[in-house]
Design an enzyme around this catalytic site. Structure first.
Site, PDB file in Angstrom:
ATOM      1  N   HIS A   1       0.725  -1.129   0.193  1.00 21.90           N
ATOM      2  CA  HIS A   1       0.109   0.148  -0.137  1.00 21.90           C
ATOM      3  C   HIS A   1       0.992   1.281   0.044  1.00 21.90           C
ATOM      4  CE1 HIS A   1      -3.797  -2.056   0.669  1.00 21.90           C
ATOM      5  NE2 HIS A   1      -2.976  -2.957   1.464  1.00 21.90           N
TER       6      HIS A   1
ATOM      7  N   ASN B   1     -10.115  -3.179   2.671  1.00 21.00           N
ATOM      8  CA  ASN B   1      -9.800  -2.829   1.300  1.00 21.00           C
ATOM      9  C   ASN B   1     -11.197  -2.516   0.784  1.00 21.00           C
ATOM     10  OD1 ASN B   1      -7.023  -3.795   1.215  1.00 21.00           O
ATOM     11  ND2 ASN B   1      -7.605  -5.687   1.207  1.00 21.00           N
TER      12      ASN B   1
END
Length: 518
Positions: free
Chosen positions: A55, A127
């Site tokens: 990420h 997510n």
């Protein structure tokens, strides 16, 4: 003439000259005593911190969480009581790409939220998909390796991805979503967010409920095809950042509806599927959606690095009334996320302003990097250990009222085989019942294109899993794979390390323009 600020050194002294270096004569060498120059160069050398292993590329903004419904029968959490508004920070991200990666890549998107509650920070780290690729943390580091660069070629390797996935059939659910329309949203505002894991809520009466957190976009689900995304990437690598930042600057504040699914604690033992399996969803007909409120993003950061790059989200950050579950992946992330921040930002990373709770914090953590809080952290200068005799003189004491009720699920400690679960039924329902024919055709093309150039033995293993989901799924992806290989004239044998030709990139298959769908 308006007052002007004085340029100063980090120690506060006036900075007399920021144009000319100190030299021995007009043409002489630089002098080491030019501490202003040394300080400036030294700070530049340290302007970058380690990027997130996962990420790394992200976008974020500030906002508020507003609770509009009464769910007090499920939780004592003050931030989840009707009428409460809580300031928050959101960070969205891609999973695989580095900080300089393009925003419009086919990838799962991170969806991390930090709520600054009166009982401390609550982080929801999820997510834009309700499931994940693996359900056991032993597999997580290896999975991430397949998403990163090959150690020899320094290129992304679809061979590694599909080799791992084909040997881990629990990944089918997530890969199907990734290769569908939802795998390439137009912007952060056009995707849902999910806690993904099963968490728990608990009450003052000692009742516990298992819960799934959902954040549904109110901007609609808009997507790009791979071809459209390639055109955008050719013009800008910052498409998501541009759209999110500009929307908020223009007063078009994006919103997400906040909903939960709830399961009674003891029902988990009789449920016909494992409710703590991160690769599975809870059927809505068995566990209907319950409205809670919404969150809105309405302020861009003043300094991206300070407020977004330094932001540290961890599922270990909970507040009274919210807790964990036996979810294997969640249990591991409770440790690994906070540990990643300690490595990347420093031992006391939660003293960085963007991570700091709204109340004064007292504890017995000492010294180490990022110890910037100063003063008496424990509440009494003589209390640098605990237990101590200074509780009536301000030293911090435990609060037993924050103790959650015990779990009612128990069992023997053992390495239980996670592969015995059915990894096909929910994928079958998604492909054959939820998707329409146009969506299925785009799924086939996206997946077949992403597989282009991988060795045939890996492809055949993957096709075997797709066939167990639905024969039409296998046939459609196989046809798209053959078309992609033929059109690109792949010669995998000339690249034995990866099995892919150099021009191969993730998600390069063509696709028709998708329609917005809920």
């Amino acid at each position: 003439m308006a007052d002007r600020n004085t340029l100063r050194t980090s120690a506060g002294a006036p900075w007399p000259n920021n144009q000319d270096s100190l030299t021995a004569g007009e043409r002489g060498p630089l002098l080491l005593q030019d501490y202003q120059l040394i300080e400036k160069l030294a700070h530049q050398n340290r302007e970058r911190i380690p990027e997130r292993t996962v990420h790394a590329k992200g976008w974020g903004a500030h906002g508020k969480l507003v609770i509009t419904e009464d769910i007090s029968k499920y939780t004592k959490a003050k931030c989840l009581q009707k009428g409460v508004e809580t300031p928050m920070l959101a960070r969205f991200s891609t999973v695989a790409g580095e900080q300089g990666a393009a925003d419009h890549e086919r990838d799962v998107r991170g969806f991390a939220l930090k709520f600054y509650t009166e009982d401390g920070n609550w982080d929801m780290v999820g997510n834009n998909t309700p499931v994940f690729f693996v359900r056991d943390p032993y597999k997580f580091p290896d999975f991430i390796h397949t998403q990163k660069r090959h150690p020899k070629t320094n290129m992304r390797s679809p061979t590694a991805m599909f080799d791992f996935w084909s040997l881990s059939p629990e990944a089918l659910h997530q890969v199907t979503i990734l290769m569908s329309d939802r795998g390439l949203p137009q912007s952060p505002m056009h995707m849902n967010g999910y806690g993904s894991h099963t968490y728990s809520l608990w009450t003052d009466a000692g009742e516990r409920y298992w819960v799934k957190f959902h954040y549904k976009t109110q901007q609609g689900h808009d997507f790009f095809t791979n071809d459209e995304a390639e055109q955008i990437i050719g013009k800008t690598r910052e498409g998501y950042q541009e759209r999110l930042f500009n929307a908020i600057e223009d007063g078009q504040y994006p919103r997400w509806k906040f909903q939960i699914q709830v399961m009674a604690e003891t029902d988990a033992e009789t449920c016909d599927f494992n409710p703590f399996d991160l690769t599975k969803v809870w059927p809505h007909d068995q566990f209907p959606m319950i409205d809670v409120g919404y969150f809105e993003l309405n302020r861009n950061p003043d300094n991206y690095f300070a407020e977004i790059e330094n932001a540290a989200f961890s599922p270990s950050n909970i507040v009274p009334g919210i807790s964990f579950s036996p979810d294997r992946m969640l249990q591991a992330r409770v440790f690994s996320y906070a540990d990643a921040h300690r490595y990347r930002l420093g031992t006391h990373y939660e003293t960085i302003p963007v991570n700091r709770p709204v109340m004064e914090v007292h504890n017995y953590h000492k010294d180490g990097t990022m110890n910037v809080f100063g003063g008496v952290r424990t509440g009494n200068e003589n209390a640098y250990y605990e237990p101590n005799s200074y509780g009536d003189q301000g030293a911090a004491l435990e609060d037993r009222s924050a103790q959650e009720p015990p779990l009612k699920i128990s069992g023997d400690a053992a390495r239980y085989d996670h592969t015995r679960y059915d990894d096909y039924a929910q994928v079958r329902a998604l492909v054959t019942k939820v998707m329409n024919e146009e969506q299925r055709q785009r799924l086939y093309k996206n997946m077949g294109g992403a597989m282009a150039g991988i060795p045939s033995e890996i492809a055949e293993r993957w096709f075997g899993h797709l066939k167990q989901v639905d024969p039409a799924y296998e046939a459609g992806v196989r046809a798209a794979w053959n078309d992609a290989n033929a059109s690109a004239e792949y010669q995998a044998n000339s690249h034995p390390v990866t099995g892919n030709t150099p021009q191969q990139t993730e998600g390069n298959a063509a696709g028709d323009r998708p329609q917005a769908a809920e």
